[in-house]
Design an enzyme around this catalytic site. Structure first.
Site, PDB file in Angstrom:
ATOM      1  N   HIS A 214      -2.509 -11.364 -13.721  1.00  0.00           N
ATOM      2  CA  HIS A 214      -1.616 -11.043 -12.590  1.00  0.00           C
ATOM      3  C   HIS A 214      -2.245 -11.714 -11.367  1.00  0.00           C
ATOM      4  CE1 HIS A 214       0.910  -7.978 -10.272  1.00  0.00           C
ATOM      5  NE2 HIS A 214       0.044  -8.338  -9.341  1.00  0.00           N
ATOM      6  N   CYS A 247       0.729  -7.177  -1.486  1.00  0.00           N
ATOM      7  CA  CYS A 247       0.534  -5.727  -1.482  1.00  0.00           C
ATOM      8  C   CYS A 247       0.410  -5.261  -0.041  1.00  0.00           C
ATOM      9  CB  CYS A 247      -0.724  -5.367  -2.270  1.00  0.00           C
ATOM     10  SG  CYS A 247      -1.152  -3.627  -2.180  1.00  0.00           S
ATOM     11  N   ASN A 256       2.739 -13.180  -5.784  1.00  0.00           N
ATOM     12  CA  ASN A 256       2.261 -13.642  -7.090  1.00  0.00           C
ATOM     13  C   ASN A 256       2.650 -15.094  -7.243  1.00  0.00           C
ATOM     14  OD1 ASN A 256       3.102 -10.618  -7.480  1.00  0.00           O
ATOM     15  ND2 ASN A 256       1.599 -11.090  -9.049  1.00  0.00           N
TER      16      ASN A 256
HETATM   17  P1  HMG Z   1      -1.474  11.026  -1.407  1.00  0.00           P
HETATM   18  O1  HMG Z   1      -1.075  11.218   0.014  1.00  0.00           O
HETATM   19  O2  HMG Z   1      -2.928  10.986  -1.728  1.00  0.00           O
HETATM   20  O3  HMG Z   1      -0.748  12.057  -2.376  1.00  0.00           O
HETATM   21  O4  HMG Z   1      -0.806   9.671  -1.908  1.00  0.00           O
HETATM   22  P2  HMG Z   1      -0.635  13.601  -2.337  1.00  0.00           P
HETATM   23  O5  HMG Z   1      -0.545  14.019  -3.774  1.00  0.00           O
HETATM   24  O6  HMG Z   1      -1.664  14.208  -1.444  1.00  0.00           O
HETATM   25  O7  HMG Z   1       0.812  13.839  -1.655  1.00  0.00           O
HETATM   26  C1  HMG Z   1       1.078  13.548  -0.298  1.00  0.00           C
HETATM   27  C2  HMG Z   1       2.576  13.416  -0.096  1.00  0.00           C
HETATM   28  O8  HMG Z   1       3.098  12.335  -0.875  1.00  0.00           O
HETATM   29  C3  HMG Z   1       3.363  14.649  -0.533  1.00  0.00           C
HETATM   30  O9  HMG Z   1       4.547  14.709   0.265  1.00  0.00           O
HETATM   31  C4  HMG Z   1       3.760  14.282  -1.942  1.00  0.00           C
HETATM   32  O10 HMG Z   1       4.894  14.980  -2.374  1.00  0.00           O
HETATM   33  C5  HMG Z   1       4.060  12.814  -1.798  1.00  0.00           C
HETATM   34  P3  HMG Z   1       4.631  15.605   1.595  1.00  0.00           P
HETATM   35  O11 HMG Z   1       4.311  16.982   1.109  1.00  0.00           O
HETATM   36  O12 HMG Z   1       3.616  15.067   2.550  1.00  0.00           O
HETATM   37  O13 HMG Z   1       6.040  15.411   2.045  1.00  0.00           O
HETATM   38  N1  HMG Z   1       3.899  12.071  -3.050  1.00  0.00           N
HETATM   39  C6  HMG Z   1       4.840  11.311  -3.633  1.00  0.00           C
HETATM   40  N2  HMG Z   1       6.116  11.037  -3.257  1.00  0.00           N
HETATM   41  C7  HMG Z   1       6.817  10.223  -4.083  1.00  0.00           C
HETATM   42  N3  HMG Z   1       6.327   9.676  -5.224  1.00  0.00           N
HETATM   43  C8  HMG Z   1       5.060   9.947  -5.595  1.00  0.00           C
HETATM   44  C9  HMG Z   1       4.273  10.794  -4.781  1.00  0.00           C
HETATM   45  N4  HMG Z   1       3.010  11.246  -4.876  1.00  0.00           N
HETATM   46  C10 HMG Z   1       2.788  12.024  -3.820  1.00  0.00           C
HETATM   47  N5  HMG Z   1       4.595   9.406  -6.719  1.00  0.00           N
HETATM   48  C11 HMG Z   1      -0.014   8.064  -3.491  1.00  0.00           C
HETATM   49  C12 HMG Z   1      -1.066   9.132  -3.189  1.00  0.00           C
HETATM   50  C13 HMG Z   1      -0.482   7.270  -4.665  1.00  0.00           C
HETATM   51  C14 HMG Z   1       1.312   8.713  -3.792  1.00  0.00           C
HETATM   52  C15 HMG Z   1       0.110   7.174  -2.244  1.00  0.00           C
HETATM   53  O14 HMG Z   1      -1.163   6.716  -1.897  1.00  0.00           O
HETATM   54  C16 HMG Z   1       1.033   6.004  -2.437  1.00  0.00           C
HETATM   55  O15 HMG Z   1       2.241   6.153  -2.608  1.00  0.00           O
HETATM   56  N6  HMG Z   1       0.489   4.810  -2.367  1.00  0.00           N
HETATM   57  C17 HMG Z   1       1.294   3.577  -2.486  1.00  0.00           C
HETATM   58  C18 HMG Z   1       0.543   2.600  -3.277  1.00  0.00           C
HETATM   59  C19 HMG Z   1       1.402   1.392  -3.540  1.00  0.00           C
HETATM   60  O16 HMG Z   1       2.572   1.468  -3.882  1.00  0.00           O
HETATM   61  N7  HMG Z   1       0.772   0.214  -3.408  1.00  0.00           N
HETATM   62  C20 HMG Z   1       1.420  -1.018  -3.760  1.00  0.00           C
HETATM   63  C21 HMG Z   1       1.563  -1.137  -5.253  1.00  0.00           C
HETATM   64  S1  HMG Z   1       0.036  -1.538  -6.061  1.00  0.00           S
HETATM   65  C22 HMG Z   1      -0.025  -3.259  -6.007  1.00  0.00           C
HETATM   66  O17 HMG Z   1       0.797  -3.892  -5.405  1.00  0.00           O
HETATM   67  C23 HMG Z   1      -1.106  -3.944  -6.810  1.00  0.00           C
HETATM   68  C24 HMG Z   1      -0.588  -4.562  -8.108  1.00  0.00           C
HETATM   69  O18 HMG Z   1       0.452  -5.476  -7.869  1.00  0.00           O
HETATM   70  C25 HMG Z   1      -1.737  -5.276  -8.809  1.00  0.00           C
HETATM   71  C26 HMG Z   1      -2.464  -6.199  -7.841  1.00  0.00           C
HETATM   72  O19 HMG Z   1      -1.898  -7.190  -7.390  1.00  0.00           O
HETATM   73  O20 HMG Z   1      -3.600  -5.838  -7.519  1.00  0.00           O
HETATM   74  C27 HMG Z   1      -0.055  -3.485  -9.096  1.00  0.00           C
HETATM   75 MG    MG Z   2       0.186  -7.488  -7.288  1.00  0.00          MG
END
Ligand code: HMG
Ligand code: MG
Length: 309
Positions: A214, A247, A256
């Site tokens: 990736h 990201c 990518n």
């Molecule tokens: P957090 O704040 O640590 O989670 O986030 P929490 O469990 O403490 O919950 C806090 C709030 O988030 C709560 O809502 C939860 O309900 C909500 P509130 O009570 O404040 O209203 N919540 C969610 N809502 C919807 N869907 C969920 C969810 N989980 C908790 N699944 C969390 C932890 C992981 C959710 C947060 O940090 C997050 O969403 N991060 C986003 C990360 C992301 O999407 N990054 C980009 C993708 S990764 C990438 O691009 C890399 C990749 O391509 C590979 C590479 O290139 O390296 C894959």
């Molecule tokens: Mg990526």
């Protein structure tokens, strides 16, 4: 150069609808995302990463995840994946009737502590503890589990990442039952020998059929990195139509490697993909027109210029 291990056929996962669009500031309507998926499958993609079930506060662009999954017109033989970082995300991904479930989910961890904190708000160890019940639930439901290993070649916060860190993460992923792992160059800093070392580290724990590349293309190294991975026998890659993406938690990182560029490379070496490059270029043009920019792909640009001439 050793070309003995070159695969005859390569499977590409187009991550454009997810990794590509997640970084776009302007809202992309659900209908546009759905049409992009449609065009990718019409072009012959059989693996599409559609969306992510993450917090809409963190990544607003993916807030219509359930609507997108319900609206895509599924084509037999095509597999649709989504990102689920925790049980809340997984439960949301399977809250709909089964026809709308993903075929595959992705848990995403990092080889860097700092990136793990910035991206998913927890340490590497905590992330594995969060993923474990997701993996169990997915596998019990018959959903395949892929793991993304971010920052396997470098981190925007910690800099260089040793292959041992990649091996450690791969071992942790294997330990909780993740079936396939992707070696991710999140910020596109890797060069071929580093890629080889990161892949060798991963192959200590996963077989060659369970590892993919990736590669983000920030420094223009992704095709070279793809080639060395191919020479090692890796035959699965994530790519993004029109080179969309990045990201949100890796500032300055571009998309990518473009699917069009990788397809051109593979077809030029006689490696099959099942993808129609012309239709793929059309798909890239469609989303680029919507975003009001040119496709970030040299092959697409060349082919579009040739058509215009
Ligand atoms: P957090 O704040 O640590 O989670 O986030 P929490 O469990 O403490 O919950 C806090 C709030 O988030 C709560 O809502 C939860 O309900 C909500 P509130 O009570 O404040 O209203 N919540 C969610 N809502 C919807 N869907 C969920 C969810 N989980 C908790 N699944 C969390 C932890 C992981 C959710 C947060 O940090 C997050 O969403 N991060 C986003 C990360 C992301 O999407 N990054 C980009 C993708 S990764 C990438 O691009 C890399 C990749 O391509 C590979 C590479 O290139 O390296 C894959
Ligand atoms: Mg990526």
């Amino acid at each position: 150069m050793n070309f003995n291990h070159l695969p005859k056929r390569v499977r590409l996962v187009d991550v454009g609808p997810r990794d590509g669009l997640q970084n776009e500031k302007q809202p992309v309507p659900t209908a546009v995302k759905v049409e992009l998926v449609q065009r990718l499958q019409d072009a012959g993609l059989t693996e599409i990463e559609v969306t992510s079930f993450v917090s809409p506060k963190w990544v607003p662009q993916m807030g219509d995840n359930a609507q997108v999954m319900a609206a895509i017109g599924r084509k037999p033989g095509v597999r649709y994946s989504v990102l689920t970082p925790n049980l809340k995300g997984f439960e949301a991904a399977v809250a709909a009737p089964r026809a709308f479930w993903p075929d595959e989910i992705v848990v995403f961890g990092a080889a860097s502590e700092a990136f793990s904190q910035k991206n998913i708000n927890c340490s590497i160890a905590e992330s594995i503890a969060r993923f474990a019940p997701v993996v169990d639930a997915a596998r019990a439901a018959g959903i395949f589990v892929r793991g993304a290993m971010s920052c396997a070649l470098g981190c925007p916060y910690e800099g260089d990442i040793a292959p041992e860190r990649v091996a450690m993460l791969a071992a942790l992923m294997k330990g909780i039952g993740v079936q396939h792992v992707g070696v991710a160059d999140t910020i596109g800093v890797g060069t071929p020998i580093k890629v080889q070392r990161a892949l060798e580290a991963t192959l200590q724990h996963y077989g060659i059929n369970d590892v993919s590349g990736h590669f983000h293309d920030t420094y223009g190294q992704a095709l070279a990195n793809t080639l060395i991975a191919l020479q090692m026998g890796v035959w699965q890659f994530d790519t993004s139509v029109a080179g969309l993406g990045g990201c949100p938690y890796a500032k300055g990182a571009t998309g990518n490697v473009a699917t069009e560029d990788v397809v051109y490379l593979l077809h030029g070496m006689g490696i099959e993909t099942g993808i129609d490059l012309d239709k793929l270029v059309d798909a890239g043009q469609f989303i680029s027109d919507f975003l009001q920019r040119k496709p970030h792909s040299r092959a697409a640009t060349a082919l579009l210029n040739k058509r215009a001439a």
